[in-house]
Every structure is written in C-alpha cells, then in structure tokens.
Enzyme design. Structure first.
Site, mmCIF file in Angstrom:
data_model
loop_
_atom_site.group_PDB
_atom_site.id
_atom_site.type_symbol
_atom_site.label_atom_id
_atom_site.label_comp_id
_atom_site.label_asym_id
_atom_site.label_seq_id
_atom_site.Cartn_x
_atom_site.Cartn_y
_atom_site.Cartn_z
ATOM 1 N N TYR A 1 -109.366 -54.342 -54.241
ATOM 2 C CA TYR A 1 -109.654 -53.806 -52.916
ATOM 3 C C TYR A 1 -110.307 -52.442 -53.015
ATOM 4 C CZ TYR A 1 -105.002 -51.690 -53.782
ATOM 5 O OH TYR A 1 -103.916 -51.041 -54.334
ATOM 6 N N ASP B 1 -110.058 -48.733 -51.908
ATOM 7 C CA ASP B 1 -109.008 -47.833 -51.446
ATOM 8 C C ASP B 1 -109.613 -46.636 -50.715
ATOM 9 O OD1 ASP B 1 -106.297 -47.243 -51.161
ATOM 10 O OD2 ASP B 1 -106.238 -46.018 -52.962
ATOM 11 N N TRP C 1 -98.636 -60.616 -51.450
ATOM 12 C CA TRP C 1 -97.750 -60.722 -52.614
ATOM 13 C C TRP C 1 -96.703 -61.820 -52.451
ATOM 14 C CZ3 TRP C 1 -99.482 -58.594 -56.805
ATOM 15 C CH2 TRP C 1 -100.263 -57.436 -56.736
#
Length: 489
Positions: free
Chosen positions: A71, A73, A447
């Site tokens: 990703y 950030d 997750w």
C-alpha cells in the site's frame, strides 16, 4: 520438561510461546533522478509506481497473492507488510521478498516514465531518514497472549529494545539539522537511524509522538485470546544476519519474560535520553541511569540479557516455530557482536551487522579521499547503501561480491515473492487470492476477513493466525470455481 507445547507453540508449564506469529512492515524512501536532477515529487513518482496496481485492483491498498499487504502510506511512502510468519527464517524470506516486489514496481515505473518522455531512474531506499530529517519506519509485530498487559510487557522489554540498536542498528552519518526537534547533536556517526525519532516509551500513538512500543489494541486475530505487540523503534535492515539478530533476540526476550526466567529489572530512568546517547556511543560504555538509582551501560544491559538467553536455550522446548538450531545461530552472532563491542574489534562481524558494514565502508572512503565526515560524497555512500536495486545499490554490490554473509538464499526469497508462508493463516489468504486472480472473482480481503462479492456475498473470517487449514476456505474457493462463468461475463 515433558509436557507438549500446543499448536500455538505455548508450553503449558513455562507459558512461553516458542511458535509466535510475527510480521514486519517496511516503508521505503522514494525519489526519481535524472543524473543529478530530481525529476518528480515523491507523490508523483508514487502514482507511477502504483499505477499498475490501481489499474488492476482499483486501489493502492491491496493484499497480493503471497498474502502480504502492499500500500501507499502517509507521505507517499510505498509500504510492504509481510504476511503472518511463525519462524525466523520464514520472516526474513518474506521481508526480503518485499524488496524484490517493490523493486520490480520501480523498474516498471521507469518504463512508464520513459514511454511518456520523462527520463530518470526511480530509487527506493530501505532506510529510515530522508535528506531533510523526516523519518519513516520499519515496524515489527509479535503476537502475545491476551492476558498480557502491553504496558507491563513494555516496561520489561524497554531496556532491551533501547539498547538493541547496539547489535542491529543500520547506522548513518548524523548531520546537525536545525529543522528537527533534536537536541542539537554535532556531526557524527550514529549506530541507529531511528533513535532520534521516537519520543515516548509506550503509547497508543504512532506518528504524533512515535513511541518505542505502540499499544493500540489491533490484534488481527481472536481478540479474546491475543494481542499484537507493535515495536516501532527498530531500524530497517539490509543484511539478513542483522534482521535475524534483531528479530531473533527479541523473540528470545519475549519468551524469557513469558516464562518468568529471571531477567533482572533494569528499567531506565529516562528512556528517550538513553536511546539518543546509545546511538552515539559505539563502545556501548556510557553509564545510563536506572530507576533504582544504579547505573549500567548499554553493553552491560545487552550482556545480561544475552547471558540469560543463552541459558534459556537449554530450557527452550522446540515447537513448529523457530527451531533451537536457528536460535543457536542467533545467539552465536549476538555473542560475537557483544565481544566485538567489548574489544572494539569488529572484524568478526563486519560482514553481518549493518552499522558495522557501513562504517567500515565509509571509513575506507574517508581515509582514501582524506574527506571530512560532512563531505557530500560520504553522504551519497551512506544513502546508496540502502538502494534496493540489484547491481546499483551498494549493499547489493557488496553481497554479490561475497562481502556480506547470507542467512537465507535467493531461491528461498524468490519463492516467497510468489508464495505465502505455508504454516500460518497466510497460506489460506494466499489460496483465496490466487484463486480469485485466476478466475477474475471480485474479492475483498483484510488480515482476518475474506469476502467474495458476487454473485452472492460469501464471507469467511479467520481468527486463528496459526492455522493454515480451514474447511470454510475450501468451500469459498469451490464457490468461486463454481461461478467461474459469472466472472467472465
């Protein structure tokens, strides 16, 4: 000890988790240069870097088929979070796979720039500080039992984590920075890049105050059973043995605390003052004030912890996690590093520990060119050590010449680029993502939760991070396969 450990690696008598879920999050510095000219702003380069990702997934925040998270950030830093690992070498392979993956993205971004008539090379740096003093992190995550108080655990861990930079720092030339909140330290070589950028010991914040340990309650697992220890203070490492020592020593200390193995109380009087002082003391001998009124040096604290860890290995019950053989390798390097600091003879570790490797390199160039430590050529060497491009970054050049000791292999790392760890929940996520990718099925993944969005939403929640098998995942994949025709239309 005759009792058997559980599938989580917890021994019923000692309470220590010798099989522990862990992961590493790495933020990369980014720039684009054409010769000595900076071509694009970091946010512009990041868009090129993530354009293929966004084109394919309509997002710059995704999980990829090896079950890791990729990703963009805050601050336009590409970030790679490894999938759940349960052994040390598995984690090193997963972390190093991240370097391979983001480097491939950089190569693809360069090609896209060239097609648009924009020259230059994209540079990704696995370090922690940019040229104007901004810091970005390399965060470690360790699963602990729910009944453990993170604040209490943090107090026990803190002396070790604060002094751990001695054995696993990345090293850097520290230039005085009038823009920083620092204490006005002079020009010098620091053993840690991260030490000047933490401001609290234990806190729930990550960016505002940057604690050494973050206590936000986000276990990414069954919250009734587990917590996640989030360590923010570590440096990003290039050398595999340094990663092994940083993480392996921390695993051993966590196990000893859980087993109440007799680690003495060495709580420091001032955590932040101590971490700054240690970063500038390559001898490890500066006396540090403890809360009990006594003093110990960083080297003494590390030696005490190491001596206990060496004895702990004789009691440690193996599980399916990090083996005693791996831990023996960690202890061997740990002991040699402490001996090197004690004697100031670093020749026994100058191919294994980042800050030692880099200092040797800088010293050689400084002597050869009769350069001051503030010479821009040394700053360039300091930075280029962390360039992850094979054949261009100084670290990779040294490693290719056999001047850096390996912990793992290129074959194992390349396998981890395309394959999730097979012994944890990550294996299930990887199966789902690969099936979805093959069939073109729309999925939403984090997750714990894994959802197929059509034709009818199907959700599977995986709360046990230790388990690589699950009948519901088998059914979810079968559902996607049964509706393959739907996804083609």
């Amino acid at each position: 000890m005759s009792a058997e450990v559980t599938h989580t690696g917890q021994h019923p008598e000692t309470g220590a988790l010798t099989r522990r879920i862990m992961g590493v999050e790495t933020e990369y510095g980014i720039t684009c240069m054409d010769g000595e000219v900076r071509r694009l702003r970091p946010d512009e380069i990041a868009k090129y870097l993530f354009r293929p990702v966004v084109d394919k997934y309509s997002s710059s925040n995704i999980f990829i088929p090896n079950a890791s998270r990729l990703y963009l950030d805050v601050g336009s830093h590409p970030e790679y979070a490894t999938a759940e690992c349960d052994s040390l070498t598995q984690l090193i392979n997963a972390e190093k796979a991240g370097d391979v993956i983001v480097n491939r993205m950089a190569v693809e971004a360069e090609a896209a720039l060239a097609r648009e008539g924009i020259g230059g090379q994209v540079y990704l740096f696995k370090n922690n500080v940019d040229s104007i003093g901004n810091s970005y992190g390399c965060h470690e995550n360790y699963l602990v039992r729910r009944e453990v108080s993170l604040k209490a655990l943090g107090r026990r861990l803190m002396p070790f984590l604060i002094t751990r930079q001695l054995i696993s720092g990345a090293g850097m030339i520290q230039h005085p920075n009038p823009m920083s909140k620092g204490e006005g330290f002079p020009l010098g070589y620091c053993i840690s890049q991260r030490a000047d950028h933490v401001w609290e010991g234990v806190s729930s914040a990550t960016t505002r105050s940057r604690p050494i340990i973050n206590t936000r309650d986000e276990p990414h697992a069954d919250s009734h059973r587990y917590r996640r220890l989030h360590v923010i203070v570590g440096d990003a490492n290039m050398a595999e043995p340094t990663i092994a020592l940083k993480v392996g020593s921390t695993l051993l200390v966590l196990e000893m605390i859980e087993a109440d193995f007799g680690l003495p109380d060495m709580e420091l009087s001032n955590d932040i003052e101590s971490i700054r002082e240690i970063a500038r003391d390559q001898t490890g001998r500066i006396p540090l004030k403890l809360k009990d009124g006594t003093t110990r040096s960083a080297l003494e604290i590390q030696q005490v912890v190491f001596d206990h860890a060496r004895r702990w290995l004789d009691h440690r019950v193996e599980s399916r996690g990090t083996s005693n053989e791996e831990m023996a390798r960690v202890l061997d390097l740990w002991g040699r590093m402490l001996s090197a600091i004690e004697t100031q003879d670093f020749s026994q570790v100058d191919q294994e520990i980042d800050w030692v490797i880099k200092k040797k390199l800088l010293d050689r160039y400084q002597t050869r060119g009769n350069l001051g430590l503030d010479d821009p050529r040394l700053a360039q060497i300091d930075l280029t050590y962390h360039d992850i491009r094979p054949g261009r970054g100084l670290f990779s050049v040294l490693q290719n010449r056999g001047m850096i000791t390996r912990w793992t292999t290129d074959e194992a790392i390349n396998h981890a680029v395309d394959h999730a760890p097979e012994t944890t929940r990550a294996h299930l996520r990887g199966r789902i993502l690969k099936a979805a990718d093959k069939l073109g099925a729309p999925v939403t993944v984090d997750w714990m939760r894994h959802k197929v969005n059509r034709p009818d939403p199907q959700l599977v929640e995986l709360s046990d991070p230790f388990s690589p098998v699950d009948a519901e995942v088998d059914a979810l994949i079968a559902y996607m396969e049964a509706h393959a025709e739907t996804y083609r239309t």
